[in-house]
Design a protein around this motif. Structure first.
Motif, short mmCIF file in Angstrom:
data_model
loop_
_atom_site.label_atom_id
_atom_site.label_comp_id
_atom_site.label_asym_id
_atom_site.label_seq_id
_atom_site.Cartn_x
_atom_site.Cartn_y
_atom_site.Cartn_z
N ASP A 152 -3.66 -6.60 -0.26
CA ASP A 152 -3.77 -5.46 0.64
C ASP A 152 -4.92 -4.52 0.36
OD1 ASP A 152 -1.65 -3.23 2.30
OD2 ASP A 152 -2.02 -5.30 2.82
N GLY A 200 -7.99 -5.03 0.93
CA GLY A 200 -8.96 -5.07 2.02
C GLY A 200 -9.99 -6.18 1.92
N LYS A 201 -9.67 -7.28 1.18
CA LYS A 201 -10.64 -8.37 1.00
C LYS A 201 -10.99 -9.02 2.34
CE LYS A 201 -7.66 -10.42 -1.65
NZ LYS A 201 -6.73 -9.28 -1.73
N THR A 202 -9.96 -9.36 3.10
CA THR A 202 -10.20 -10.07 4.36
C THR A 202 -10.89 -9.17 5.38
OG1 THR A 202 -8.32 -11.50 3.93
CG2 THR A 202 -9.03 -11.33 6.22
N THR A 203 -10.55 -7.88 5.36
CA THR A 203 -11.22 -6.94 6.27
C THR A 203 -12.69 -6.81 5.88
OG1 THR A 203 -9.12 -5.78 6.41
CG2 THR A 203 -11.05 -4.60 7.24
N ARG A 213 -4.21 -6.60 11.01
CA ARG A 213 -2.93 -6.28 11.69
C ARG A 213 -3.24 -5.47 12.94
NH1 ARG A 213 -1.07 -4.30 6.36
NH2 ARG A 213 -0.67 -6.17 5.14
N SER A 242 -3.25 -12.94 3.32
CA SER A 242 -3.91 -14.24 3.15
C SER A 242 -3.03 -15.12 2.28
CB SER A 242 -5.28 -14.06 2.49
OG SER A 242 -6.08 -13.19 3.26
N GLY A 278 -4.60 -12.45 -2.35
CA GLY A 278 -4.36 -11.55 -3.47
C GLY A 278 -3.00 -11.78 -4.11
N ASN A 321 -12.72 0.47 -1.74
CA ASN A 321 -12.46 0.44 -0.30
C ASN A 321 -11.46 1.53 0.12
OD1 ASN A 321 -12.62 -0.64 2.31
ND2 ASN A 321 -10.81 -1.95 1.97
N LYS A 322 -11.26 1.65 1.41
CA LYS A 322 -10.29 2.59 2.00
C LYS A 322 -10.62 4.04 1.65
CE LYS A 322 -6.61 -0.85 2.25
NZ LYS A 322 -5.15 -1.11 2.34
N ASP A 352 -11.63 6.06 3.60
CA ASP A 352 -11.25 6.87 4.76
C ASP A 352 -9.81 7.36 4.65
OD1 ASP A 352 -9.58 4.68 6.84
OD2 ASP A 352 -10.61 3.99 5.04
N ARG A 353 -9.07 6.79 3.69
CA ARG A 353 -7.67 7.19 3.56
C ARG A 353 -7.53 8.33 2.55
NH1 ARG A 353 -3.49 2.52 4.15
NH2 ARG A 353 -2.23 4.28 3.47
N SER A 361 -15.53 1.99 3.43
CA SER A 361 -14.30 1.70 4.15
C SER A 361 -14.57 0.50 5.04
CB SER A 361 -13.86 2.89 5.01
OG SER A 361 -13.02 2.43 6.06
N ALA A 362 -13.97 -0.64 4.66
CA ALA A 362 -14.20 -1.86 5.45
C ALA A 362 -13.65 -1.67 6.86
CB ALA A 362 -13.51 -3.04 4.76
N LEU A 363 -12.58 -0.91 7.00
CA LEU A 363 -11.96 -0.75 8.31
C LEU A 363 -12.89 -0.05 9.29
CD1 LEU A 363 -9.14 -1.30 9.68
CD2 LEU A 363 -8.76 1.15 9.43
N1 LIG Z 1 -7.51 2.74 6.23
C1 LIG Z 1 -8.05 1.59 5.85
N2 LIG Z 1 -7.33 0.44 5.96
C2 LIG Z 1 -7.93 -0.68 5.56
C3 LIG Z 1 -9.24 -0.75 5.04
N3 LIG Z 1 -9.51 -2.04 4.71
C4 LIG Z 1 -8.42 -2.75 5.03
N4 LIG Z 1 -7.46 -1.95 5.54
C5 LIG Z 1 -6.12 -2.34 6.00
O1 LIG Z 1 -5.37 -2.79 4.87
C6 LIG Z 1 -4.50 -3.86 5.25
C7 LIG Z 1 -4.78 -5.07 4.35
O2 LIG Z 1 -6.08 -5.54 4.58
P1 LIG Z 1 -6.52 -7.04 4.23
O3 LIG Z 1 -7.95 -7.14 4.52
O4 LIG Z 1 -5.61 -8.02 4.84
O5 LIG Z 1 -6.25 -7.04 2.67
P2 LIG Z 1 -6.40 -8.27 1.67
O6 LIG Z 1 -6.96 -7.75 0.42
O7 LIG Z 1 -7.14 -9.40 2.31
O8 LIG Z 1 -4.87 -8.69 1.43
P3 LIG Z 1 -4.29 -10.12 0.96
O9 LIG Z 1 -5.01 -11.16 1.71
O10 LIG Z 1 -2.86 -10.07 1.31
O11 LIG Z 1 -4.50 -10.23 -0.50
C8 LIG Z 1 -4.78 -4.14 6.73
O12 LIG Z 1 -3.83 -3.50 7.51
C9 LIG Z 1 -6.16 -3.54 6.96
O13 LIG Z 1 -6.37 -3.14 8.27
C10 LIG Z 1 -9.98 0.49 4.95
O14 LIG Z 1 -11.12 0.54 4.52
N5 LIG Z 1 -9.33 1.61 5.36
#
Ligand SMILES: Nc1nc2c(ncn2[C@@H]2O[C@H](COP(=O)(O)OP(=O)(O)OP(=O)(O)O)[C@@H](O)[C@H]2O)c(=O)[nH]1
Ligand SMILES: [Mg+2]
Length: 544
Positions: free
Chosen positions: A42, A44-47, A66, A88, A110, A161-162, A164-165, A276-278
């Motif tokens: 969670d 943010g790797k995939t984002t 999501r 993932s 992850g 990452n994140k 923005d939160r 912030s990847a988002l």
């Molecule tokens: N606010 C915010 N949310 C983010 C950011 N990057 C990712 N997210 C949110 O965090 C959640 C998890 O993001 P993923 O990219 O799936 O995380 P991951 O690390 O790939 O997770 P796994 O594959 O489960 O290990 C999603 O709902 C994203 O939209 C960011 O920079 N800011």
């Protein structure tokens, strides 16, 4: 120990192959970057992966993990199960061209239940990008994956990452990286504001500030306005913000870990970036810095010798097998990491495990679920080879003098369950599905000595693997199953063929592994001790 093309150092008297002087090969090696993105679930790797694809021009519009139904899904979470759950489940390879570089990006799951796949994928990478959630810092799984990198001396870049939160504290995150992970953390850029106020970055080397235009949706490239930190007349920053930024940067200059490229390549310091990847903030700055800092493919140990990437003979190893990526084909793809020489489609190679000669007439460049035929590949590249069972995880394929890369890790399972095929008529598909999922390393299986074909004992690192197996048997093989968890927590393989009847403590289970070896499942270490007392002549094979 890894060797770089430019600054080779001697390697403790280890034998090493001579590199070729083929300038074309060297040039192709120099422009390659192969990295794995790792972190706690969670973060943010995939984002981030999706946004790197966006900035590399591979996507016009970025998807979302999501997102609303109307919003595109992300590229690297291609499995239906991943999209349903927003996590993932399997690592993904994406080959992209960016600014004259061939970048091979490996997004990893992850969740610790899938950590075997992540560890194997890390072995195929030359460096790692560690993603941290700004508000959560260094989390458990991140630490475990970091330790793997540290042991293998894999250079690591950090993306916080994140931002923005709310709750992100950049100084606290830096402290955690240094204290918990024991590596120098050198921020190469610094955030302007955090949470709702996160509106830009300051590059510490150029002292340029970039302010994001916050009206751009996260699906498109975010324009920025740049200016000089040291220009008091610049309208970009109000006086108060500029003053506190100057203080923070001055503090980092005095107290922060200095960045040294050689120490980074020796995995002793990690360059840290914020964003912030988002909202795509800081993604481009990170991608550009990544290209200049990260190492090209390095040398690898093989049977006590060192194989440089520019060894003229082709060699590579299989680090992943994935089935049913393309519903149209329903085949299996073996992921091969090229380690030396030049790969040419249709070349003949030897599989070091079997000694078998193979002609690689079909080879693919992979882009998550998609593939296209590739005729040539170079060290650092990941190529997909259709497999009908001839490849195993860890297989080395080579040309010329024999090469054999180190075996890939297989973890000792800690969760067990009996899986039963519901419909007798589907027993063949059940067996085929299990065969293929085991070949992928998605699960380990055991069978009861007189179990028959409708049941298998699943052995997993974590319970989520069971769910994945059931879901994939259903969606990819049309087989519905019932799962009955077992109370056992450890499996021990008996060395050799037991000559006497095993005197089993109550609750322990005798099973057979895929090569017919006897395995005993225990509920607890006490049961294991009881077994040892009752069967003093029985020896267990050391765990892998
Ligand atoms: N606010 C915010 N949310 C983010 C950011 N990057 C990712 N997210 C949110 O965090 C959640 C998890 O993001 P993923 O990219 O799936 O995380 P991951 O690390 O790939 O997770 P796994 O594959 O489960 O290990 C999603 O709902 C994203 O939209 C960011 O920079 N800011
Ligand atoms: Mg992911």
């Amino acid at each position: 120990m890894r060797l770089q093309l430019d600054d080779e150092v001697s390697v403790d008297g280890n034998r090493r192959w001579e590199g070729s002087i083929d300038p074309a090969l060297r040039n192709e090696i120099r422009r390659r970057r192969t990295f794995a993105i790792i972190s706690h679930p969670d973060a943010g790797k995939t984002t981030l992966t999706e946004k790197l694809l966006l900035y590399a021009g591979c996507l016009d519009v970025a998807g979302m993990v999501r997102g609303r139904k109307t919003r595109r899904a992300v590229t690297s979470d291609w499995m239906e199960l991943e999209r349903q759950r927003g996590i993932s489940v399997t690592s993904t390879a994406l080959a992209i061209e960016y600014r004259g570089h061939r970048v091979n990006l490996l997004d990893t799951p992850g969740h610790q239940d899938f950590s075997e796949d992540t560890y194997r994928t890390l072995i195929a990478a030359d460096c790692a990008v560690m993603v941290l959630d700004a508000a959560k810092g260094v989390e458990a799984q991140t630490e475990k994956l970091f330790r793997v990198c540290a042991r293998r001396k894999i250079p690591i870049l950090t993306f916080v990452n994140k931002m923005d939160r709310p709750g992100g504290d950049p100084l606290k995150v830096l402290g955690e990286v240094e204290e918990v992970l024991g590596i120098g953390a050198a921020p190469l850029n610094w955030p302007i504001g955090t949470g709702r106020d996160f509106r830009g970055l300051c590059d510490r080397r150029t002292r340029r500030v970039s302010i994001f235009h916050d009206d751009a949706p996260g699906s498109l490239v975010v324009p920025t306005t740049d200016g000089d930190l040291d220009d008091p007349s610049s309208p970009l920053l109000d006086a108060e913000t500029r003053a506190s930024l100057l203080d923070e940067i001055a503090l980092l200059d005095v107290a922060g870990a200095p960045f040294d490229h050689q120490r980074f390549l020796r995995a002793e310091v990690t360059p840290v970036f914020f964003g912030s990847a988002l909202t795509n903030s800081g993604v481009e700055a990170f991608l550009d810095a990544f290209l200049t800092l990260s190492p090209p493919p390095g040398s690898r140990p093989s049977d006590g010798a060192i194989v440089p990437p520019d060894r003229s003979g082709f060699s590579g190893f299989i680090f992943k097998v994935q089935g049913n990526m393309d519903p149209k084909h329903r085949d299996r793809i073996a992921f091969l990491r090229v380690c030396s020489g030049r790969f040419v489609r249709d070349m003949e190679v030897v599989n070091a495990r079997t000694g078998e000669r193979l002609r690689l007439s079909r080879s693919h460049r992979l882009f998550a679920q998609d593939r296209e035929t590739v005729d040539e590949a170079y060290p650092g590249d990941i190529i997909g080879l259709p497999s009908t069972g001839q490849y195993r995880l860890g297989d080395t394929l080579y040309q010329g003098d024999r090469v054999r890369y180190e075996p890939l890790p297989q973890f000792a399972p800690e969760h067990f369950a009996v899986l039963t095929c519901r419909e007798t008529l589907r027993r063949k598909q059940f067996a085929k599905g299990m065969e293929q999922l085991v070949e992928e390393g998605a699960i380990q299986t055991l069978s009861e000595p007189d179990g028959g074909g409708r049941q298998q004992i699943l052995a997993a690192i974590g319970p989520l693997q069971f769910e994945v197996v059931q879901a994939r048997l259903e969606s990819e093989y049309g087989v519905s199953t019932d799962l009955e968890p077992l109370p056992h927590t450890m499996a021990c393989r008996v060395e050799g063929e037991p000559t006497s009847t095993l005197r089993m403590p109550l609750g322990s289970l005798r099973a057979l592994d895929r090569s017919g070896g006897v395995v005993v499942l225990f509920r607890s270490p006490f049961d294991l001790d009881a077994f040892r007392t009752r069967n003093p002549d029985i020896r267990f094979a050391p765990a892998d």
